[in-house]
Design a protein around this motif. Sequence first.
Motif, mmCIF file in Angstrom:
data_model
loop_
_atom_site.group_PDB
_atom_site.id
_atom_site.type_symbol
_atom_site.label_atom_id
_atom_site.label_comp_id
_atom_site.label_asym_id
_atom_site.label_seq_id
_atom_site.Cartn_x
_atom_site.Cartn_y
_atom_site.Cartn_z
ATOM 1 N N THR A 305 4.110 -8.490 -11.540
ATOM 2 C CA THR A 305 3.372 -8.074 -10.338
ATOM 3 C C THR A 305 4.246 -8.243 -9.106
ATOM 4 O OG1 THR A 305 2.445 -10.282 -9.945
ATOM 5 C CG2 THR A 305 1.144 -8.770 -11.329
ATOM 6 N N ARG A 306 3.957 -7.431 -8.090
ATOM 7 C CA ARG A 306 4.681 -7.555 -6.822
ATOM 8 C C ARG A 306 3.734 -7.235 -5.665
ATOM 9 N NH1 ARG A 306 10.641 -4.723 -8.041
ATOM 10 N NH2 ARG A 306 11.251 -6.209 -9.680
ATOM 11 N N THR A 307 3.935 -7.923 -4.561
ATOM 12 C CA THR A 307 3.215 -7.621 -3.327
ATOM 13 C C THR A 307 4.173 -6.866 -2.409
ATOM 14 O OG1 THR A 307 1.819 -9.594 -3.490
ATOM 15 C CG2 THR A 307 2.017 -8.562 -1.329
ATOM 16 N N ILE A 308 3.800 -5.641 -2.057
ATOM 17 C CA ILE A 308 4.633 -4.843 -1.161
ATOM 18 C C ILE A 308 3.867 -4.575 0.129
ATOM 19 C CG2 ILE A 308 5.951 -3.789 -3.022
ATOM 20 C CD1 ILE A 308 4.215 -1.319 -2.800
ATOM 21 N N TYR A 309 4.570 -4.211 1.175
ATOM 22 C CA TYR A 309 3.971 -4.030 2.492
ATOM 23 C C TYR A 309 4.318 -2.644 3.023
ATOM 24 C CZ TYR A 309 3.572 -9.099 2.123
ATOM 25 O OH TYR A 309 3.277 -10.361 1.689
ATOM 26 N N ARG A 310 3.291 -1.918 3.461
ATOM 27 C CA ARG A 310 3.513 -0.579 3.999
ATOM 28 C C ARG A 310 4.244 -0.686 5.337
ATOM 29 N NH1 ARG A 310 -1.667 2.367 3.269
ATOM 30 N NH2 ARG A 310 -2.359 1.224 5.113
ATOM 31 N N ASN A 311 5.351 0.024 5.464
ATOM 32 C CA ASN A 311 6.176 -0.087 6.668
ATOM 33 C C ASN A 311 5.467 0.414 7.916
ATOM 34 O OD1 ASN A 311 8.550 -1.306 5.668
ATOM 35 N ND2 ASN A 311 9.258 0.641 4.834
ATOM 36 N N SER A 312 4.565 1.379 7.759
ATOM 37 C CA SER A 312 3.923 1.968 8.927
ATOM 38 C C SER A 312 3.015 0.988 9.646
ATOM 39 C CB SER A 312 3.125 3.213 8.527
ATOM 40 O OG SER A 312 2.105 2.865 7.598
ATOM 41 N N ASP A 313 2.351 0.096 8.905
ATOM 42 C CA ASP A 313 1.406 -0.825 9.554
ATOM 43 C C ASP A 313 1.419 -2.234 8.971
ATOM 44 O OD1 ASP A 313 0.242 -0.356 7.106
ATOM 45 O OD2 ASP A 313 -1.502 0.717 7.901
ATOM 46 N N GLY A 314 2.320 -2.524 8.027
ATOM 47 C CA GLY A 314 2.397 -3.855 7.446
ATOM 48 C C GLY A 314 1.313 -4.167 6.439
ATOM 49 N N HIS A 315 0.543 -3.174 6.032
ATOM 50 C CA HIS A 315 -0.568 -3.398 5.118
ATOM 51 C C HIS A 315 -0.062 -3.817 3.734
ATOM 52 C CE1 HIS A 315 -4.590 -2.890 3.492
ATOM 53 N NE2 HIS A 315 -4.060 -2.229 2.477
ATOM 54 N N PRO A 316 -0.585 -4.910 3.155
ATOM 55 C CA PRO A 316 -0.108 -5.375 1.850
ATOM 56 C C PRO A 316 -0.786 -4.635 0.701
ATOM 57 C CG PRO A 316 -1.749 -6.894 2.696
ATOM 58 C CD PRO A 316 -1.550 -5.846 3.767
ATOM 59 N N LEU A 317 -0.103 -4.614 -0.429
ATOM 60 C CA LEU A 317 -0.608 -3.918 -1.609
ATOM 61 C C LEU A 317 0.010 -4.548 -2.849
ATOM 62 C CD1 LEU A 317 -1.989 -1.413 -2.970
ATOM 63 C CD2 LEU A 317 0.138 -0.184 -2.561
ATOM 64 N N VAL A 318 -0.808 -4.712 -3.898
ATOM 65 C CA VAL A 318 -0.317 -5.258 -5.158
ATOM 66 C C VAL A 318 -0.032 -4.123 -6.129
ATOM 67 C CG1 VAL A 318 -0.948 -6.596 -7.207
ATOM 68 C CG2 VAL A 318 -1.419 -7.500 -4.940
ATOM 69 N N ILE A 319 1.145 -4.168 -6.748
ATOM 70 C CA ILE A 319 1.480 -3.225 -7.802
ATOM 71 C C ILE A 319 1.881 -4.018 -9.042
ATOM 72 C CG2 ILE A 319 2.156 -1.356 -6.272
ATOM 73 C CD1 ILE A 319 5.056 -2.185 -6.592
ATOM 74 N N GLN A 320 1.780 -3.378 -10.188
ATOM 75 C CA GLN A 320 2.074 -4.075 -11.432
ATOM 76 C C GLN A 320 2.887 -3.174 -12.350
ATOM 77 O OE1 GLN A 320 -1.550 -4.595 -13.878
ATOM 78 N NE2 GLN A 320 -2.594 -3.302 -12.373
ATOM 79 N N SER A 321 3.659 -3.799 -13.231
ATOM 80 C CA SER A 321 4.461 -3.062 -14.191
ATOM 81 C C SER A 321 3.561 -2.531 -15.298
ATOM 82 C CB SER A 321 5.535 -3.976 -14.785
ATOM 83 O OG SER A 321 6.217 -3.320 -15.833
ATOM 84 N N ASP A 322 3.767 -1.252 -15.664
ATOM 85 C CA ASP A 322 2.947 -0.679 -16.731
ATOM 86 C C ASP A 322 3.602 -0.813 -18.100
ATOM 87 O OD1 ASP A 322 4.993 1.149 -16.675
ATOM 88 O OD2 ASP A 322 3.723 2.911 -16.349
ATOM 89 N N GLY A 323 4.733 -1.528 -18.153
ATOM 90 C CA GLY A 323 5.404 -1.745 -19.426
ATOM 91 C C GLY A 323 6.364 -0.643 -19.807
ATOM 92 N N ASN A 324 6.394 0.447 -19.029
ATOM 93 C CA ASN A 324 7.284 1.570 -19.322
ATOM 94 C C ASN A 324 8.313 1.786 -18.221
ATOM 95 O OD1 ASN A 324 5.954 2.346 -21.773
ATOM 96 N ND2 ASN A 324 4.307 3.238 -20.529
ATOM 97 N N GLY A 325 8.519 0.763 -17.414
ATOM 98 C CA GLY A 325 9.490 0.887 -16.332
ATOM 99 C C GLY A 325 8.918 1.393 -15.035
ATOM 100 N N ASN A 326 7.596 1.649 -15.000
ATOM 101 C CA ASN A 326 6.956 2.149 -13.781
ATOM 102 C C ASN A 326 6.164 1.037 -13.107
ATOM 103 O OD1 ASN A 326 7.775 4.869 -14.362
ATOM 104 N ND2 ASN A 326 6.099 4.988 -15.824
ATOM 105 N N TRP A 327 6.013 1.173 -11.790
ATOM 106 C CA TRP A 327 5.164 0.282 -11.023
ATOM 107 C C TRP A 327 3.959 1.085 -10.550
ATOM 108 C CZ3 TRP A 327 5.772 -4.881 -10.732
ATOM 109 C CH2 TRP A 327 7.015 -5.399 -11.119
#
Length: 366
Positions: A305-327
Amino acid sequence: MKNKKLLAMTAMVITASVLMTACSFSGKDKSEETPAAEVTPTAEAAEPTATPAPTAEPTIAPNVQSTTYTSADKSIAINLPDATWSNKTDETDMVSFESPDVGSILILHGQGEDTMASTVIPSTQDMAVSLDQADGDKVNGTDFEIQDYTSNDVNGIGVYSYTTRMLNTDKSGGDLYVVHKVFANDTEYYNIEASVKSEDALDSIKAAVASFQILGDSSLKEAAPQQAAPAADNSSADNATAGNTAADNSGAAASDNAGNTDASASADGTTADASQAADNGTASTDTSTNSGGFTDEQLSNTDETRTIYRNSDGHPLVIQSDGNGNWVDFDGNTYSFADEQDAYDADGNSYYWHGEAADVYYMPVQ
């Protein structure tokens, strides 16, 4: 008396004669003296003709959603930034695109021992510098500089990414940046090189390069697999918590459990009602009350899992690995990392990763 009557009759005859002479003095009938005015015929007025409407010239809307281009041999695909980009070359081992006054993208492929023996891979930053110096006799630090160099290994496949910032545009042909990404092993390589002529286009071109996908039979496919299409509907709470609400058997709506009739969630899964999760036992994206359905190991593991932040407004978002190399996020939207910090969604929106897992997002608010 007889003589008087004769005189009277003679006078009457003379008078009548004078009157008749006056009427025919000119020898012409009065109606002939005043000829009727001639009417000069005029040209018949031309019927008005409709002015043809100007032909509308088609224009290209530059900021439409990115379009996925698949090569003619179905070996690769890439998300082009917008509708101004067009394919220029589609041949075996070479595909190229161009957008006027914006930039260009070149994708080269090679394989075989002889090819790899003569190919220089930017496996280190020093090697990347050497490659740029050899191109047009440029000097590092004077004519260009290397930014954001990363080197990763995906099960024996080297993935190298960096951006060359051009300090001397006279030597770069007007390019401000060149974005590089290389996939290589001992027998095969893919090299993506994108020139950037507009400062505003840098992020979208980086996102395009990061979206590169290998579709065909390639030994490098694992490092750039086909990406899942974005979810068609991002508005429902069912989509926002997919895969995390299987344990919810109550069937109760959010309005019944939380007193809130708004049961929808945003596309990035951040507006779900925390009280709904508390009552139903389901995953919620409220950072103060739950962990999104992740295990403790997933919450702290940046490979999961990773927490990323939208550059336009700093909004946080969680993404996760799907096991196939994608987030992916909770809606199935995919995210690509251009380097160790910068990520992009399929629409070209940019995000920043500080190296944090999902536990930062779900950390209780003090």
